[in-house]
Design an enzyme around this catalytic site. Sequence first.
Site, mmCIF file in Angstrom:
data_model
loop_
_atom_site.group_PDB
_atom_site.id
_atom_site.type_symbol
_atom_site.label_atom_id
_atom_site.label_comp_id
_atom_site.label_asym_id
_atom_site.label_seq_id
_atom_site.Cartn_x
_atom_site.Cartn_y
_atom_site.Cartn_z
ATOM 1 N N CYS A 1 37.207 45.284 13.669
ATOM 2 C CA CYS A 1 35.978 46.090 13.667
ATOM 3 C C CYS A 1 34.926 45.451 12.767
ATOM 4 O O CYS A 1 35.225 44.693 11.872
ATOM 5 C CB CYS A 1 36.268 47.487 13.138
ATOM 6 S SG CYS A 1 37.606 48.286 14.005
ATOM 7 N N ARG B 1 33.600 39.335 16.305
ATOM 8 C CA ARG B 1 34.890 39.854 15.810
ATOM 9 C C ARG B 1 35.675 40.550 16.914
ATOM 10 O O ARG B 1 36.835 40.874 16.735
ATOM 11 C CB ARG B 1 34.646 40.819 14.639
ATOM 12 C CG ARG B 1 33.935 40.179 13.450
ATOM 13 C CD ARG B 1 33.377 41.237 12.504
ATOM 14 N NE ARG B 1 34.404 41.857 11.720
ATOM 15 C CZ ARG B 1 34.805 41.400 10.522
ATOM 16 N NH1 ARG B 1 34.240 40.319 10.024
ATOM 17 N NH2 ARG B 1 35.744 42.004 9.836
ATOM 18 N N TRP C 1 37.202 47.818 17.423
ATOM 19 C CA TRP C 1 38.268 47.153 18.171
ATOM 20 C C TRP C 1 39.441 48.091 18.077
ATOM 21 O O TRP C 1 40.023 48.295 17.016
ATOM 22 C CB TRP C 1 38.576 45.795 17.534
ATOM 23 C CG TRP C 1 39.590 44.989 18.274
ATOM 24 C CD1 TRP C 1 39.385 44.214 19.383
ATOM 25 C CD2 TRP C 1 40.986 44.886 17.975
ATOM 26 N NE1 TRP C 1 40.559 43.632 19.778
ATOM 27 C CE2 TRP C 1 41.567 44.030 18.938
ATOM 28 C CE3 TRP C 1 41.810 45.428 16.987
ATOM 29 C CZ2 TRP C 1 42.920 43.706 18.949
ATOM 30 C CZ3 TRP C 1 43.150 45.110 16.988
ATOM 31 C CH2 TRP C 1 43.693 44.260 17.971
ATOM 32 N N ASN D 1 36.976 49.931 8.987
ATOM 33 C CA ASN D 1 37.696 48.790 9.559
ATOM 34 C C ASN D 1 39.042 48.740 8.864
ATOM 35 O O ASN D 1 39.123 48.686 7.649
ATOM 36 C CB ASN D 1 36.928 47.483 9.312
ATOM 37 C CG ASN D 1 37.727 46.266 9.802
ATOM 38 O OD1 ASN D 1 38.566 46.408 10.690
ATOM 39 N ND2 ASN D 1 37.468 45.112 9.221
ATOM 40 N N GLY D 2 40.106 48.783 9.633
ATOM 41 C CA GLY D 2 41.442 48.726 9.034
ATOM 42 C C GLY D 2 42.367 49.714 9.731
ATOM 43 O O GLY D 2 42.070 50.194 10.823
ATOM 44 N N GLU E 1 49.535 24.512 20.453
ATOM 45 C CA GLU E 1 48.129 24.927 20.392
ATOM 46 C C GLU E 1 47.512 24.957 21.789
ATOM 47 O O GLU E 1 46.766 25.864 22.142
ATOM 48 C CB GLU E 1 47.363 23.987 19.462
ATOM 49 C CG GLU E 1 45.860 24.102 19.491
ATOM 50 C CD GLU E 1 45.298 25.467 19.104
ATOM 51 O OE1 GLU E 1 46.073 26.341 18.687
ATOM 52 O OE2 GLU E 1 44.072 25.646 19.266
ATOM 53 N N LYS F 1 45.769 28.206 23.438
ATOM 54 C CA LYS F 1 44.388 28.175 23.956
ATOM 55 C C LYS F 1 44.348 28.672 25.394
ATOM 56 O O LYS F 1 43.521 29.506 25.763
ATOM 57 C CB LYS F 1 43.849 26.737 23.888
ATOM 58 C CG LYS F 1 43.453 26.295 22.505
ATOM 59 C CD LYS F 1 42.104 26.803 22.121
ATOM 60 C CE LYS F 1 41.949 27.627 20.889
ATOM 61 N NZ LYS F 1 42.917 27.972 19.968
ATOM 62 N N GLU G 1 45.266 32.502 25.713
ATOM 63 C CA GLU G 1 44.403 33.500 25.053
ATOM 64 C C GLU G 1 43.034 33.611 25.707
ATOM 65 O O GLU G 1 42.373 34.645 25.560
ATOM 66 C CB GLU G 1 44.257 33.214 23.569
ATOM 67 C CG GLU G 1 43.431 32.012 23.202
ATOM 68 C CD GLU G 1 43.213 31.913 21.689
ATOM 69 O OE1 GLU G 1 43.137 32.947 21.008
ATOM 70 O OE2 GLU G 1 43.143 30.780 21.195
ATOM 71 N N HIS H 1 67.443 22.117 27.073
ATOM 72 C CA HIS H 1 68.209 23.230 26.470
ATOM 73 C C HIS H 1 67.773 24.573 27.013
ATOM 74 O O HIS H 1 67.947 25.604 26.358
ATOM 75 C CB HIS H 1 68.074 23.179 24.941
ATOM 76 C CG HIS H 1 68.570 21.891 24.357
ATOM 77 N ND1 HIS H 1 69.903 21.606 24.196
ATOM 78 C CD2 HIS H 1 67.893 20.785 23.975
ATOM 79 C CE1 HIS H 1 70.033 20.387 23.690
ATOM 80 N NE2 HIS H 1 68.838 19.866 23.552
ATOM 81 N N LYS I 1 38.384 38.136 16.506
ATOM 82 C CA LYS I 1 38.237 36.849 15.824
ATOM 83 C C LYS I 1 38.977 36.841 14.497
ATOM 84 O O LYS I 1 39.512 35.833 14.095
ATOM 85 C CB LYS I 1 36.749 36.558 15.583
ATOM 86 C CG LYS I 1 36.484 35.215 14.909
ATOM 87 C CD LYS I 1 36.956 34.056 15.752
ATOM 88 C CE LYS I 1 36.738 32.720 15.078
ATOM 89 N NZ LYS I 1 37.347 31.599 15.834
HETATM 90 C C1 AGP Z 1 43.028 31.071 17.589
HETATM 91 O O1 AGP Z 1 42.502 30.553 18.808
HETATM 92 C C2 AGP Z 1 43.315 32.511 17.671
HETATM 93 N N1 AGP Z 1 42.127 33.228 17.939
HETATM 94 C C3 AGP Z 1 44.126 33.076 16.508
HETATM 95 O O2 AGP Z 1 45.447 32.629 16.723
HETATM 96 C C4 AGP Z 1 43.712 32.672 15.074
HETATM 97 O O3 AGP Z 1 43.940 31.298 14.884
HETATM 98 C C5 AGP Z 1 44.593 33.455 14.085
HETATM 99 O O4 AGP Z 1 44.334 34.830 14.257
HETATM 100 C C6 AGP Z 1 44.346 33.069 12.614
HETATM 101 O O5 AGP Z 1 43.029 33.393 12.261
HETATM 102 P P1 AGP Z 1 42.467 32.808 10.876
HETATM 103 O O6 AGP Z 1 42.447 31.307 11.011
HETATM 104 O O7 AGP Z 1 41.099 33.393 10.725
HETATM 105 O O8 AGP Z 1 43.400 33.241 9.770
#
Ligand code: AGP
Length: 606
Positions: free
Chosen positions: A2, A27, A74, A98-99, A479, A483, A486, A502, A601
Amino acid sequence: MCGIVGILGTQPVAGNLVDALKRLEYRGYDSAGVSTVENGVLGRCRARGKLRNLQSRLEEMPLKGHAGIGHTRWATHGAPTETNAHPHMTDKVAVVHNGIIENFKSLRERLEKAGAHFETETDTEVIVHLISQALEAGAAPETAVQSALKELEGAFAIAIIFGGHDDLMIGARRGSPLAIGYGDREMYLGSDAIALAPFTDRVCYLEDGDCVTLTRTSVAIKDENGHPVDRKISQSQASAMLVDKGNHRHFMAKEIHEQPEVISHTLAHYVDLSRNRVEIPDFNIDFATLPRITISACGTAYYAGLVAKYWFERYARLPVEIDVASEMRYREAPMQPGGLALFISQSGETADTLATLRYCREQKQHIASVVNVRESTIARESDAILPTLAGPEIGVASTKAFTCQLTVLACLAIRAGCERGHISSDQEMELVGQLLEIPRHISRILHDEKLFEKIAHDLAHSRDVLYLGRGSSYPIALEGALKLKEISYIHAEGYAAGELKHGPIALIDEDVPVVVVAPRDELFDKTVSNMEEVAARGGQILLITDDGEAADSFSTASNFILPKAHSFTNPLLFAVPVQLLAYHTAVFMGTDVDQPRNLAKSVTVE
Ligand code: AGP
């Protein structure tokens, strides 16, 4: 997560609140709202979906108050509906939060028994009723808030305005960030400096447990024990310009293309360019006597840490333990005092990473953090800050921050290797020279971006995709899978190529593309064997390598030939093709590339 903003203004604030919320869109959110107080009367306007829906509502029903709060939600507790959108209020108080309030169920039961009428499914609404009931009992606003905060368990950043008070706003934080903005006869609250940039660059970040009472001309901060405290006012780095996309279709595309520039900026911060030597500013850890490094992070940042593990172990002979923060924070790992705990976080606000940092602090570790936001909570709780100079990263999918994290970690590994006697002066110069080549190599990859668009169309029709890598390419495979999943919502998994036999090889058929991340290094031939196993079962291989001959010798569905670099710097290079593959697949599929569904974010709650 949020976004929160509050303004004690000298003119109607509703429009400015929405403008500030626009700067927090990155965010991630699914509803929004504002509340103002005019002649002591609280007004509110909320809307589901994007901020443009809220703006339409405000045009129909303008709010004229000169003091107000705003929120992008959010959803955590309660569906993303207008009713559940913040601000939540009674006629006495309006709150944005927020929280997560972890004990909201027991509080709600008690409050309802005492006559409170709840309108929403959210945890936040308990804050409104706790404060309202204290006000009804005759408490002053600040006392009412303090009594409510004592009842809350969990993480929060809140901003509050009050019926009957046109010149009063209270903010408080525990676990989620909140900043005060100092204006000219105006005062502000915001989740971060980016939200406040249009109004002021004088910013003060509250510490955990702080509560601030604001009027247009006064600021009174108290700590968790109710003692008055002063917090440092700093010059915010956030630009007053709205971060925009330039000539790119999405922030993610812009940020992928910014990588040569921001990696150069980051290198300039850690490398003496006149001598090709690594120099880490304000970093006093003695690597020569360090017993081990513990690394912890989440998501993409965790994969940067995984790459660093290969570097620290190979080039500095330094033992590394690494774990995702959501596990590390509860594992109660025994730790030898005097070790280095290294945290990696773009936002510097990730709840799990922050909680692990605090555990390691209790275990008497030196704390260092690689962060993209210097004023962030993780940075402020570290002994040493290692900034990435990536600039604001708006796309939810981390790209330029990731390669800048790798840049910082590569410099740190070189420093460690030198101090531990495993990297000679000549080797240092050579490795630094290789790092300085990376921006140019990445520019060349970006120049061939069109190649990735075609392949992306093929990937877009897949149900499952497998990414394989060995050595320091294994985290890049992980990674790449993250990507893709997500932002395109296609299921993808990253695997150590040696693990194929395996289990995962059972997945292979002509419908499961296999992306192989394989520079021509000492492990390449092993990976070729894995590719042969895949091909023998009809699997479609997308090979990302730096050796054209090798690629030609193997019948792959497609391959991308990258510039030849050093095995040390390959992870920085091979990160870019997997970013581009994910991006163009998502664009082809029409998903919300910059704000993918269900994601935020900065994950400031666990
Ligand atoms: C990355 O593409 C993602 N959006 C997510 O995994 C992100 O890397 C993770 O939440 C960590 O965020 P930070 O680097 O702000 O701690």
